[in-house]
Design an enzyme around this catalytic site. Structure first.
Site, PDB file in Angstrom:
ATOM      1  N   TYR A 214      62.277  74.437  33.543  1.00  0.00           N
ATOM      2  CA  TYR A 214      63.183  73.874  32.527  1.00  0.00           C
ATOM      3  C   TYR A 214      63.229  72.352  32.558  1.00  0.00           C
ATOM      4  CZ  TYR A 214      66.612  74.410  36.400  1.00  0.00           C
ATOM      5  OH  TYR A 214      67.264  74.408  37.598  1.00  0.00           O
TER       6      TYR A 214
ATOM      7  N   ASP B 114      58.069  72.857  47.125  1.00  0.00           N
ATOM      8  CA  ASP B 114      58.970  72.949  45.982  1.00  0.00           C
ATOM      9  C   ASP B 114      58.442  71.967  44.938  1.00  0.00           C
ATOM     10  OD1 ASP B 114      60.952  72.380  44.095  1.00  0.00           O
ATOM     11  OD2 ASP B 114      62.575  72.812  45.495  1.00  0.00           O
TER      12      ASP B 114
ATOM     13  N   ARG C  18      69.307  58.151  37.344  1.00  0.00           N
ATOM     14  CA  ARG C  18      67.935  58.664  37.222  1.00  0.00           C
ATOM     15  C   ARG C  18      67.482  58.559  35.768  1.00  0.00           C
ATOM     16  NH1 ARG C  18      67.170  64.529  39.795  1.00  0.00           N
ATOM     17  NH2 ARG C  18      68.333  65.051  37.893  1.00  0.00           N
TER      18      ARG C  18
ATOM     19  N   PHE D 139      66.281  68.839  47.678  1.00  0.00           N
ATOM     20  CA  PHE D 139      67.323  69.296  46.765  1.00  0.00           C
ATOM     21  C   PHE D 139      68.140  70.340  47.535  1.00  0.00           C
ATOM     22  CE2 PHE D 139      69.111  72.043  43.481  1.00  0.00           C
ATOM     23  CZ  PHE D 139      69.731  71.100  42.681  1.00  0.00           C
TER      24      PHE D 139
END
Lengths: 386, 386
Positions: free
Chosen positions: A218, A193, A362, A124
């Site tokens: 989140y 990560d 996605r 990312f």
């Protein structure tokens, strides 16, 4: 049996079906974007009302001594079992990006005289931006390497490697113990990560001997938009963890107001500034949905949702270009040239996934509230858009 | 006229008296700790309920395009007039400590080849901890200097000075334009910590030509416990502001997911990670109380509350050791050997201030909700404890 009948039966027999009632999700939507923003657990709104009305309103500043000040470690210990960590190694606060900076700068200090940081080439983006910034400040060089080549790329020049546990585009799940072991065998530290794996798949941090990790709350932990992230520091490093955002909240004696910094005992030294209580206690309430389920149950359903989705695609959209490999997190990705427009259409039809450049759809499979009927509907709508 | 009659009359004639009804404050408390944690504006709880129930619950991920993503700059522009800044120079997010790190590292990069950072010797501790950390990473040296000696201490070796606008212990208000001018005359940058002045006193950032500033929103801006901080970057530096926490949310094209960092246009490049929406929109609601008042009105009442409190102390506690000088923020500090125990007693009696080591009682005068009767009561209770 038709796919619709099958979906109905799978939903009926789903041992986690009852968990959906703990979330506030529109029944008319197929919400397949929990890998970007988890749906709200119903406990969050009343908890926030209590925090604002009672704790902030009635107790005011006294609430800092009545639970607020210790919240980052207390909530960290609630996340710990979901990522395979014994208590006392996880602290909540700040954003993922800020915690990556702490982990990377502290990480290279734990392994000095090694000039290189290896970076997951498919990471990312924020991980790469922060790795470059940390490297610039500490005099290191960042080298981007595909995860499957980490084992051959790591060397005695490598201070650490930063690897994404689940690839955010393809959904590929990397082998955390194997990669960690390969890094360690060359004397490098392993920094993971966990943004797309925490709350989705088991993460064996302690068992694999991971050094440092950062994760998001989140997505599959449903903490709310931009909810505080978490930082894991393995017990063996806690006493020497020397992080650059050494703010007052991580001080050994924060209210002593001494001019020199001395990091607190244990994971508390991972803190930086004043804990952000409203968001942190919203996350605390969101974590209640985990009280009676295990990450293994969630993983099992996530895999089953994925298998069923792939079968639906095989039958309904046989030319779908699925890019997610067999080893995957709780996400299925499909490549289409017109992906951005397609996702707009799907959302208009009530199937909410998302799009990542250049051409990937996605579909997140948050097993606590996604129904088998939801993934069937996604395949049906994709067929309708062919 | 007795002090009680006088307090009643001052409250009756107070042009800001009506603002108190916009806060949820226990009428039986004298809450004099708004310099640590502002009281909750009544608009916060319903706003949070709407953000969780409607924006997060109903709109889900779509809310990012419906106001969430732009919130840091939009809310920054609401704070801007309170700190004397034209629009486009203030961004909200992260903690004060994290923003101090951004400002200091970016600051020394704006003024290269100068080896020294000057630090307000009486600074709130986190500023010093972060200045030392930034200096360690950038190869600078931190020199602690009392603010009144800054003008003589600054030299061609000074990259920047970090100064607290209001001293957190004594409440002293430093002369921001004069100190800024002295720093500039030596070619140094001026970086101000506004934690104890934002929302309490006028702050002439643009007019004084301040370079960078950081402030807190949970004190006199009532954003809630640990609410996100703000960062000010003067327009002249916006295009070259090169900050170390260069995360994806500050990228010129955040959803392009490109591997290399390129800072966004304007103040957006002050961002780091995903904006923390629950806390940020709580702050947004809290700022509504400023819609019909100016910082000058608040300052005028804050000074009047202070004058009245000093008179009450003169009359009721004539040996009170007031350490706050004539030039002050909205805070009065009193030194007592038994300060910690005394504050515990005051709080038990319904007068909430706070204590700072080694021996200082602090009384904050948040003019939007503090009554003249509250400061009289503080003096009365202090007398009772003599």
């Amino acid at each position: 049996m038709s796919l619709r009948d099958e979906a109905a039966e799978l939903d009926m027999r789903d041992p986690l079906a009852g968990k959906r009632a703990e979330f506030d999700v529109d029944p008319d939507l197929s919400y397949l974007d929990g890998n970007s923003l988890g749906a709200p657990p119903r406990g969050v709104a009343p908890r926030l009302a209590e925090v604002v009305g009672e704790q902030w309103g009635r107790r005011l500043i006294r609430s800092w001594d009545e639970g607020w000040w210790d919240a980052p470690e207390r909530i960290g210990d609630r996340i710990a079992p979901l990522v395979g960590a014994a208590p006392g190694q996880v602290v909540v606060g700040d954003s993922t990006t800020v915690n990556l900076f702490k982990a990377l700068v502290a990480g290279v200090r734990l392994n000095p005289d090694r000039p290189e940081i290896l970076l997951d080439a498919a990471t990312f983006p924020t991980d790469g931006y922060i790795a470059e910034s940390a490297a610039r400040l500490t005099g290191h060089r960042v080298r981007r390497v595909p995860v499957r080549e980490m084992a051959s790329a790591v060397s005695s020049r490598t201070a650490l490697a930063l690897v994404n546990h689940v690839d955010y585009v393809t959904g590929e799940l990397h082998d955390l113990p194997v990669v960690t072991e390969a890094l360690h065998s060359a004397g490098a530290l392993a920094v993971w990560d966990l943004c797309h794996s925490a709350g989705a798949v088991p993460v064996p941090l302690d068992a694999a001997g991971v050094d440092l990790a950062v994760g998001c709350t989140y997505k599959f932990l449903n903490g709310g938009p931009g909810a505080p992230a978490f930082l894991y520091v393995a017990r063996k490093w806690l006493d020497v963890f020397d992080q650059p955002l050494s703010g007052w909240a991580g001080h050994a004696d924060p209210f002593g107001m001494t001019p020199s910094y001395a990091g607190g005992t244990g994971i508390r030294r991972g803190r930086t500034g004043t804990p952000d209580i409203l968001s942190m206690l919203a996350l605390d309430a969101a974590l209640d949905v985990w009280d009676d389920v295990t990450i293994d149950q969630v993983r099992a359903k996530g895999l089953a949702l994925g298998e069923f989705f792939l079968r639906c695609l095989d039958e309904l959209v046989p030319d779908a270009d699925v890019v997610t490999p067999r080893s995957r997190g709780n996400q299925i990705s499909v490549r289409r040239p017109d992906a951005k427009a397609t996702m707009g259409e799907l959302i208009a039809r009530g199937v909410i996934g998302d799009y990542r450049p250049p051409d990937v759809l996605r579909f997140g499979l948050a097993a606590l509230y996604v129904r088998y009927a939801d993934v069937l509907r996604a395949a049906e709508e994709l067929r309708a858009l062919r």
